[in-house]
Design an enzyme around this catalytic site. Structure first.
Site, short mmCIF file in Angstrom:
data_model
loop_
_atom_site.label_atom_id
_atom_site.label_comp_id
_atom_site.label_asym_id
_atom_site.label_seq_id
_atom_site.Cartn_x
_atom_site.Cartn_y
_atom_site.Cartn_z
CB CYS A 73 -6.92 1.68 -9.73
SG CYS A 73 -5.72 3.03 -9.84
CG HIS A 154 -6.63 0.74 1.25
ND1 HIS A 154 -5.59 1.48 0.73
CD2 HIS A 154 -7.43 0.44 0.21
CE1 HIS A 154 -5.77 1.62 -0.58
NE2 HIS A 154 -6.89 1.00 -0.91
CD GLU A 203 -1.35 1.80 -5.91
OE1 GLU A 203 -2.38 1.49 -6.54
OE2 GLU A 203 -0.70 2.83 -6.12
NE ARG A 204 -3.34 -5.44 -3.38
CZ ARG A 204 -4.57 -5.94 -3.50
NH1 ARG A 204 -4.92 -7.01 -2.82
NH2 ARG A 204 -5.46 -5.36 -4.29
CB CYS A 212 -3.13 5.57 -3.60
SG CYS A 212 -4.06 4.03 -3.51
N GLY A 215 -6.65 4.65 -1.69
CA GLY A 215 -6.01 4.95 -0.42
C GLY A 215 -6.60 6.19 0.23
#
Length: 273
Positions: A73, A154, A203-204, A212, A215
């Site tokens: 993250c 991603h 977001e998963r 994110c 991301g």
């Protein structure tokens, strides 16, 4: 006994950070989801647990709102870098499931070295072999994404107008497609100027998010691989901008803000493991 926590965020992507280096804390899917619940818990996009590390300054465990533990993250990495800045002299090495990363806190924000991106289909992972620069798949109007692993997986769709895509509807369909055995984070981006992207992220394990970090990193790398932008790019998310650079030695540098919202504590017995 009361367990202290710190509520932090990076561009509105918010975290509950628990420092368990001195006093170990059992964290399970059930407990993480209960703490992350915005109605009956503390509320956050990700729950972060800091633990001792044999190979870095700290180990960072990351749990999404559904309680699933994930590899990386970016925004939380900046938050942890800021949190430990005084303790570590501004420079913190962080162990994650996605690999070792490095955070450097300065007056301009926190820069995180996210490591080297991976592009092989097995590293995403995908269910079977295909070209990750132009995946020959699509979901309604979203077609031909790029796939990148930047510590977590991603796919990125480049479209004329990212704001026009109903990602709240399409995101969960793509996230849970059998093509992605570990599920996937879904990014929809558009080029809005030279070296300037607009991005929305599903977001998963979380859903739509204001920001994110991984991301933004994955989207920037995908745009660079497709020759849409140069090696340094600004990525605008609903929560604000991040700066992403891809260095000559292939490392990803992400720079942006992180802040503490408040501090508090919870009673261990209220959230059983």
């Amino acid at each position: 006994m009361p367990i202290p926590f710190r509520k932090m965020h990076g561009l509105g992507n918010d975290f509950v950070v628990i420092d368990a280096r001195a006093t170990p804390l059992s964290m399970t899917t059930r407990r993480a989801a209960a703490l992350a619940d915005r109605y009956t818990g503390i509320g956050c996009d990700q729950l972060i647990v800091l633990e001792p590390s044999d190979q870095a300054d700290v180990r960072m465990r990351i749990f999404n709102t559904d309680g699933s533990e994930v590899e990386a993250c970016g925004n939380a990495s900046r938050a942890v870098g800021l949190l430990l800045a005084d303790e570590r002299g501004g420079s913190t090495r962080i162990e994650t499931l996605g690999g070792l990363i490095h955070a450097l806190a300065t007056a301009e924000g926190v820069t995180v070295d996210m490591g080297v991106p991976r592009f092989d289909w097995k590293d995403i992972p995908l269910a079977y072999a295909m070209d990750t620069l132009h995946l020959p798949v699509g979901w309604e109007d979203l077609n031909g994404p790029v796939a990148v692993n930047v510590g977590n997986p991603h796919v990125i769709f480049f479209v004329p107008d990212a704001d026009a895509i109903d990602l709240a509807r399409l995101g969960p369909l793509i996230e849970n497609d059998p093509l992605f055995p570990a599920r996937i984070n879904v990014n929809v981006a558009s080029l809005i100027g030279p070296d300037h992207l607009r991005l929305h992220v599903w977001e998963r394990g979380v859903g739509l998010t204001r920001a994110c970090g991984t991301g933004a990193c994955a989207t920037a790398i995908g745009a660079m691989r497709r020759k849409l932008v140069g090696r340094t790019v600004r990525v605008d998310l609903p929560g604000g901008p991040l700066s992403i650079a891809w260095t000559a030695d292939d490392r990803i540098l992400m720079t942006g803000p992180a802040q503490t919202s408040f501090v508090g504590s919870f009673v261990d017995a209220d959230y059983p493991a």
